[in-house]
Every structure is written in C-alpha cells, then in structure tokens.
Scaffold this motif. Structure first.
Motif, mmCIF file in Angstrom:
data_model
loop_
_atom_site.group_PDB
_atom_site.id
_atom_site.type_symbol
_atom_site.label_atom_id
_atom_site.label_comp_id
_atom_site.label_asym_id
_atom_site.label_seq_id
_atom_site.Cartn_x
_atom_site.Cartn_y
_atom_site.Cartn_z
ATOM 1 N N GLY A 53 0.799 -1.206 -0.218
ATOM 2 C CA GLY A 53 -0.094 0.179 -0.033
ATOM 3 C C GLY A 53 0.930 1.277 -0.002
ATOM 4 O O GLY A 53 0.500 2.014 -0.818
ATOM 5 N N GLU A 54 1.954 1.423 0.931
ATOM 6 C CA GLU A 54 2.869 2.365 0.681
ATOM 7 C C GLU A 54 3.420 2.391 -0.454
ATOM 8 O O GLU A 54 3.671 3.622 -0.980
ATOM 9 C CB GLU A 54 3.861 2.371 1.944
ATOM 10 C CG GLU A 54 4.691 3.314 2.167
ATOM 11 C CD GLU A 54 5.443 3.061 3.385
ATOM 12 O OE1 GLU A 54 6.879 3.712 3.123
ATOM 13 O OE2 GLU A 54 5.466 2.639 4.339
ATOM 14 N N PHE A 55 4.019 1.336 -0.992
ATOM 15 C CA PHE A 55 4.731 1.316 -2.151
ATOM 16 C C PHE A 55 3.614 1.903 -3.567
ATOM 17 O O PHE A 55 4.251 3.012 -4.147
ATOM 18 C CB PHE A 55 4.899 -0.136 -2.605
ATOM 19 C CG PHE A 55 5.612 -0.148 -3.978
ATOM 20 C CD1 PHE A 55 6.821 0.078 -4.159
ATOM 21 C CD2 PHE A 55 4.913 -0.979 -4.856
ATOM 22 C CE1 PHE A 55 7.572 -0.071 -5.717
ATOM 23 C CE2 PHE A 55 5.336 -1.145 -6.106
ATOM 24 C CZ PHE A 55 6.682 -1.056 -6.487
ATOM 25 N N LYS A 61 3.182 9.205 -6.226
ATOM 26 C CA LYS A 61 3.784 10.563 -6.141
ATOM 27 C C LYS A 61 4.872 10.499 -7.226
ATOM 28 O O LYS A 61 5.568 11.826 -7.628
ATOM 29 C CB LYS A 61 4.594 10.454 -4.757
ATOM 30 C CG LYS A 61 3.575 10.551 -3.522
ATOM 31 C CD LYS A 61 4.157 11.031 -2.231
ATOM 32 C CE LYS A 61 4.771 9.505 -1.712
ATOM 33 N NZ LYS A 61 5.136 9.678 -0.140
ATOM 34 N N GLN A 62 5.670 9.529 -7.515
ATOM 35 C CA GLN A 62 6.873 9.316 -8.599
ATOM 36 C C GLN A 62 6.098 9.696 -9.912
ATOM 37 O O GLN A 62 7.139 10.393 -10.733
ATOM 38 C CB GLN A 62 7.515 8.122 -8.425
ATOM 39 C CG GLN A 62 8.408 7.786 -7.154
ATOM 40 C CD GLN A 62 9.221 6.648 -7.180
ATOM 41 O OE1 GLN A 62 9.349 5.937 -8.007
ATOM 42 N NE2 GLN A 62 9.424 6.057 -6.018
ATOM 43 N N ILE A 63 5.177 9.132 -10.081
ATOM 44 C CA ILE A 63 4.430 9.294 -11.366
ATOM 45 C C ILE A 63 4.290 11.199 -11.482
ATOM 46 O O ILE A 63 4.669 11.634 -12.603
ATOM 47 C CB ILE A 63 3.140 8.667 -11.563
ATOM 48 C CG1 ILE A 63 3.667 7.354 -12.037
ATOM 49 C CG2 ILE A 63 2.396 9.386 -12.765
ATOM 50 C CD1 ILE A 63 2.461 6.413 -11.799
ATOM 51 N N GLU A 64 3.827 11.430 -10.447
ATOM 52 C CA GLU A 64 3.375 13.151 -10.370
ATOM 53 C C GLU A 64 4.633 13.833 -10.516
ATOM 54 O O GLU A 64 4.725 14.659 -11.294
ATOM 55 C CB GLU A 64 2.499 13.474 -9.205
ATOM 56 C CG GLU A 64 1.260 12.871 -8.929
ATOM 57 C CD GLU A 64 0.635 12.950 -7.800
ATOM 58 O OE1 GLU A 64 1.611 13.536 -6.767
ATOM 59 O OE2 GLU A 64 -0.376 12.665 -7.656
ATOM 60 N N ARG A 65 5.738 13.379 -9.873
ATOM 61 C CA ARG A 65 7.281 14.280 -10.067
ATOM 62 C C ARG A 65 7.577 14.002 -11.578
ATOM 63 O O ARG A 65 8.200 15.272 -12.099
ATOM 64 C CB ARG A 65 8.140 13.438 -9.119
ATOM 65 C CG ARG A 65 7.986 14.033 -7.642
ATOM 66 C CD ARG A 65 9.356 13.697 -6.813
ATOM 67 N NE ARG A 65 8.740 13.538 -5.680
ATOM 68 C CZ ARG A 65 8.340 12.339 -4.621
ATOM 69 N NH1 ARG A 65 8.663 11.339 -5.210
ATOM 70 N NH2 ARG A 65 8.158 12.580 -3.450
ATOM 71 N N PHE A 147 14.611 8.722 -6.638
ATOM 72 C CA PHE A 147 15.389 7.741 -6.148
ATOM 73 C C PHE A 147 15.534 7.455 -4.904
ATOM 74 O O PHE A 147 15.348 6.334 -4.565
ATOM 75 C CB PHE A 147 16.778 8.318 -6.700
ATOM 76 C CG PHE A 147 17.894 7.390 -6.371
ATOM 77 C CD1 PHE A 147 18.477 6.454 -7.165
ATOM 78 C CD2 PHE A 147 18.769 7.560 -5.070
ATOM 79 C CE1 PHE A 147 19.597 5.888 -6.739
ATOM 80 C CE2 PHE A 147 19.567 6.946 -4.727
ATOM 81 C CZ PHE A 147 20.273 6.110 -5.339
ATOM 82 N N ASP A 148 15.424 8.424 -3.873
ATOM 83 C CA ASP A 148 15.284 8.071 -2.483
ATOM 84 C C ASP A 148 14.087 7.000 -2.169
ATOM 85 O O ASP A 148 14.360 6.366 -1.299
ATOM 86 C CB ASP A 148 15.430 9.378 -1.589
ATOM 87 C CG ASP A 148 16.487 10.025 -1.757
ATOM 88 O OD1 ASP A 148 17.632 9.529 -2.082
ATOM 89 O OD2 ASP A 148 16.845 11.345 -1.205
ATOM 90 N N GLU A 149 13.167 7.371 -2.555
ATOM 91 C CA GLU A 149 11.791 6.611 -2.324
ATOM 92 C C GLU A 149 11.879 5.029 -2.864
ATOM 93 O O GLU A 149 11.714 4.287 -2.131
ATOM 94 C CB GLU A 149 10.462 7.247 -3.085
ATOM 95 C CG GLU A 149 9.972 8.384 -2.243
ATOM 96 C CD GLU A 149 8.606 8.995 -3.028
ATOM 97 O OE1 GLU A 149 7.933 9.587 -2.330
ATOM 98 O OE2 GLU A 149 8.264 8.499 -4.065
#
Length: 170
Positions: A53-55, A61-65, A147-149
C-alpha cells in the motif's frame, strides 16, 4: 588491446537519452500503478500488505514528479514503445493466488517488487547524471526524491522478507 572511450554526447543527444529513459520508467510506473491493487490482494502477510500500500502511494508520487519533470523540460510523455517493467509485472509476476503456500507467493512478491525497484534505482541514477549534465537543477531534485523513495522501498521489502523468514532474529 587499447580501449577507446567514446566522446560524450552533445546536449541534444543527452536530452534524447534522457527522454528515452524517462519515458520507459514513467510508462512502467503507470502500468505498475494500475496493478498495485491486484498485487495487494495476492499478499497474505499483513506487513507486506501495508508495504505494498505504501509502495503504491510512492509510485503515485513518483509519477506526479515525472509529470513535473516533463513540464519543466517542455516535453510530454510519449506513447509506450517498449516497456521492460510491464514484462516483469505482467500477470502479477506469474503468481497464483491459489498457491497453497502463502509464504512462497509473499516472498515472490517481495522479490519482484525489489527487482522493479532496482531497475528504478538504476534508471533514476542515470537520469540524475544526465540532468546534472544538462543543468536541469529542478529536474535533478525531483529525480533524487524518486530515487530516494525507490531505495527506501527496496530496504523496506528487505526488512519485511527478513522478518518473514527469520521472525525470531530481530
């Protein structure tokens, strides 16, 4: 035998390389986002369900970035030509929700998610290098956050696998 180091690509070719890899990871993340709920249903271990779920939230969020990255460099995502991540995810990693040994499915889920994260980590690392060369400062920062995520998710799934396999050794 003498080795030859190729000349570095010019900025136009660097941008082409950048867009090529950004598009692959972007389309892969979008495909993964569409499949996260299905992967969640396959997990039997509560900690794994929470991590998936967190993933899934991190993928969003990564897609939005990455969409912000496209805007910052004046480009739009192109249609998917080849999506290696899709090949890995297809059919939920070939898992079977009728598997009689939930541990095997859960460990396979963790393995394949980590394989994806390693692809992402490598892709983001390359994109960060190219962004730095192209002096895309804001873009570089967004990619560092992605990258960090991905690195954090890789560590999370490693910890869960360790807990699952060796519950008495904390």
């Amino acid at each position: 035998m003498a080795t030859h180091t190729p000349n570095p690509p010019n900025d136009a070719f660097l941008k082409q390389i950048f867009l090529h890899h950004l598009t692959r990871i972007y389309n892969g993340k979008r495909f993964l986002q569409q499949r996260t709920d299905e992967l969640l249903k396959l997990a039997s271990f509560k900690a794994l369900q929470l991590a998936i779920g967190e993933f899934g939230g991190d993928v969003k969020k990564q897609i939005e970035r990455m969409e912000d990255v496209y805007k910052l460099i004046g480009e739009t995502p192109s249609a998917e030509i080849c999506n290696p991540i899709k090949s890995i995810i297809k059919d939920e990693f070939c898992l079977d929700d009728d598997q009689n040994v939930p541990l095997l499915n859960d460990l396979d889920l963790m393995l394949y998610i980590q394989v994806l994260e390693h692809i992402n980590i490598t892709s983001y690392r390359m994109l960060i290098m190219i962004a730095k060369m192209l002096k895309y400062t804001e873009v570089k920062q967004l990619l560092v956050e992605n990258f960090d995520e991905s690195a954090d998710n890789d560590q999370l799934f490693t910890l869960i696998a360790r807990e699952y396999i060796t519950p008495d050794q904390k």
